[in-house]
Design a protein around this motif. Structure first.
Motif, PDB file in Angstrom:
ATOM      1  N   THR A 132       4.113  -9.716  -5.744  1.00  0.00           N
ATOM      2  CA  THR A 132       4.158  -9.492  -7.186  1.00  0.00           C
ATOM      3  C   THR A 132       5.420  -8.747  -7.594  1.00  0.00           C
ATOM      4  O   THR A 132       5.993  -9.000  -8.664  1.00  0.00           O
ATOM      5  CB  THR A 132       2.920  -8.701  -7.638  1.00  0.00           C
ATOM      6  N   LEU A 133       5.874  -7.819  -6.741  1.00  0.00           N
ATOM      7  CA  LEU A 133       7.036  -6.987  -7.068  1.00  0.00           C
ATOM      8  C   LEU A 133       8.341  -7.523  -6.491  1.00  0.00           C
ATOM      9  O   LEU A 133       9.380  -6.881  -6.643  1.00  0.00           O
ATOM     10  CB  LEU A 133       6.812  -5.558  -6.572  1.00  0.00           C
ATOM     11  N   SER A 134       8.299  -8.664  -5.846  1.00  0.00           N
ATOM     12  CA  SER A 134       9.484  -9.153  -5.123  1.00  0.00           C
ATOM     13  C   SER A 134      10.694  -9.370  -6.025  1.00  0.00           C
ATOM     14  O   SER A 134      11.828  -9.217  -5.589  1.00  0.00           O
ATOM     15  CB  SER A 134       9.146 -10.455  -4.386  1.00  0.00           C
ATOM     16  N   ASP A 135      10.459  -9.715  -7.294  1.00  0.00           N
ATOM     17  CA  ASP A 135      11.587  -9.964  -8.193  1.00  0.00           C
ATOM     18  C   ASP A 135      11.730  -8.874  -9.253  1.00  0.00           C
ATOM     19  O   ASP A 135      12.331  -9.096 -10.304  1.00  0.00           O
ATOM     20  CB  ASP A 135      11.425 -11.329  -8.876  1.00  0.00           C
ATOM     21  N   ARG A 136      11.185  -7.705  -8.957  1.00  0.00           N
ATOM     22  CA  ARG A 136      11.272  -6.604  -9.909  1.00  0.00           C
ATOM     23  C   ARG A 136      11.928  -5.391  -9.244  1.00  0.00           C
ATOM     24  O   ARG A 136      11.831  -5.199  -8.041  1.00  0.00           O
ATOM     25  CB  ARG A 136       9.887  -6.201 -10.417  1.00  0.00           C
ATOM     26  N   SER A 137      12.586  -4.591 -10.057  1.00  0.00           N
ATOM     27  CA  SER A 137      13.222  -3.379  -9.520  1.00  0.00           C
ATOM     28  C   SER A 137      12.219  -2.232  -9.570  1.00  0.00           C
ATOM     29  O   SER A 137      12.370  -1.267 -10.319  1.00  0.00           O
ATOM     30  CB  SER A 137      14.463  -3.028 -10.347  1.00  0.00           C
ATOM     31  N   ALA A 138      11.181  -2.349  -8.770  1.00  0.00           N
ATOM     32  CA  ALA A 138      10.133  -1.325  -8.717  1.00  0.00           C
ATOM     33  C   ALA A 138       9.876  -0.951  -7.265  1.00  0.00           C
ATOM     34  O   ALA A 138      10.002  -1.784  -6.362  1.00  0.00           O
ATOM     35  CB  ALA A 138       8.854  -1.831  -9.369  1.00  0.00           C
ATOM     36  N   LYS A 139       9.534   0.295  -7.049  1.00  0.00           N
ATOM     37  CA  LYS A 139       9.232   0.773  -5.702  1.00  0.00           C
ATOM     38  C   LYS A 139       7.726   0.720  -5.479  1.00  0.00           C
ATOM     39  O   LYS A 139       6.951   1.181  -6.314  1.00  0.00           O
ATOM     40  CB  LYS A 139       9.738   2.208  -5.512  1.00  0.00           C
ATOM     41  N   ARG A 144       3.361  -6.822  -2.694  1.00  0.00           N
ATOM     42  CA  ARG A 144       4.764  -7.087  -2.351  1.00  0.00           C
ATOM     43  C   ARG A 144       5.266  -8.363  -3.029  1.00  0.00           C
ATOM     44  O   ARG A 144       6.383  -8.408  -3.547  1.00  0.00           O
ATOM     45  CB  ARG A 144       4.921  -7.189  -0.841  1.00  0.00           C
TER      46      ARG A 144
END
Length: 208
Positions: free
Chosen positions: A13-20, A11
């Motif tokens: 790692t992906l907090s600033d990315r538009s990934a699900k 979570r």
């Protein structure tokens, strides 16, 4: 604790990315406890239970360390998982067939009584595929007929093997390669070796 740590790391790692993010946990449900269900609910996991159907079928291949059938423990774990189903991303079941058994229809008729989001009926390849693969295919045809009779397309879509074809139709995507081996699929074994397909696993000549 390890699963919780992985979920938190993913979570962040992906907090600033538009990934699900999808956290999928596959379990035989024999070790499910209230503490584990609380953790799964907290991370919003997608859970798949390995369960082959009624105890008479499941206990043929899925036994405990003592050699006894595991169905009683599995069913207790399933009850606990359904108690947190609203907090999970999804809750499904995967039954496996092959040389040990091919009665997919009996398994489906039993498993459909549970409110799974998804059911999967997989075939485990072996050296006896020429004998058992046709039997599995015949049973899947019977499952398709039964599912459509029970609930039409929505019931068919609850079964992953059929839903994947509906999704192809929904997307209107032309399929150029029906086999994804080496194209859209790679299989990794527990030693970290890559293969173009799971059917090639453990064959040293097929390591990518």
């Amino acid at each position: 604790e390890g699963v919780r740590a992985i979920a938190e790391f993913a979570r962040q790692t992906l907090s600033d990315r538009s990934a699900k993010l999808t956290l999928e946990i596959i379990t035989n449900a024999t070790l499910i406890t209230p503490e584990i269900t609380a953790m799964l609910a907290q991370i919003g996991a997608s859970v798949v239970v390995s369960f082959d159907g009624p105890p008479s079928l499941n206990d043929r291949a899925r036994v405990t360390a003592s050699g006894r059938g595991s169905s009683e423990k599995v069913l207790d774990g399933i009850r606990q998982l359904f108690s947190i189903k609203p907090q999970l991303q999804s809750l499904g079941v995967n039954a496996v067939f092959g040389s040990h058994q091919t009665n997919v229809l009996e398994s489906y008729l039993y498993l459909r009584s549970f409110p799974w989001d998804m059911m999967s009926f997989s075939f485990a390849s072996s050296a006896q595929d020429e004998t058992f693969s046709p039997l599995y295919t015949e049973q899947m045809a019977k499952v398709a007929d039964a599912a459509f009779a029970f609930g039409g397309e929505p019931e068919l879509r609850r079964i992953s093997q059929f839903d994947q074809f509906f999704k192809i139709l929904d997307s209107k995507t032309r399929i150029h390669n029906y086999c994804g081996a080496g194209k859209s699929l790679l299989q990794i074994d527990t030693s970290g070796n890559l293969y173009a397909c799971n059917w090639f696993a453990n064959d040293a000549n097929e390591i990518v």
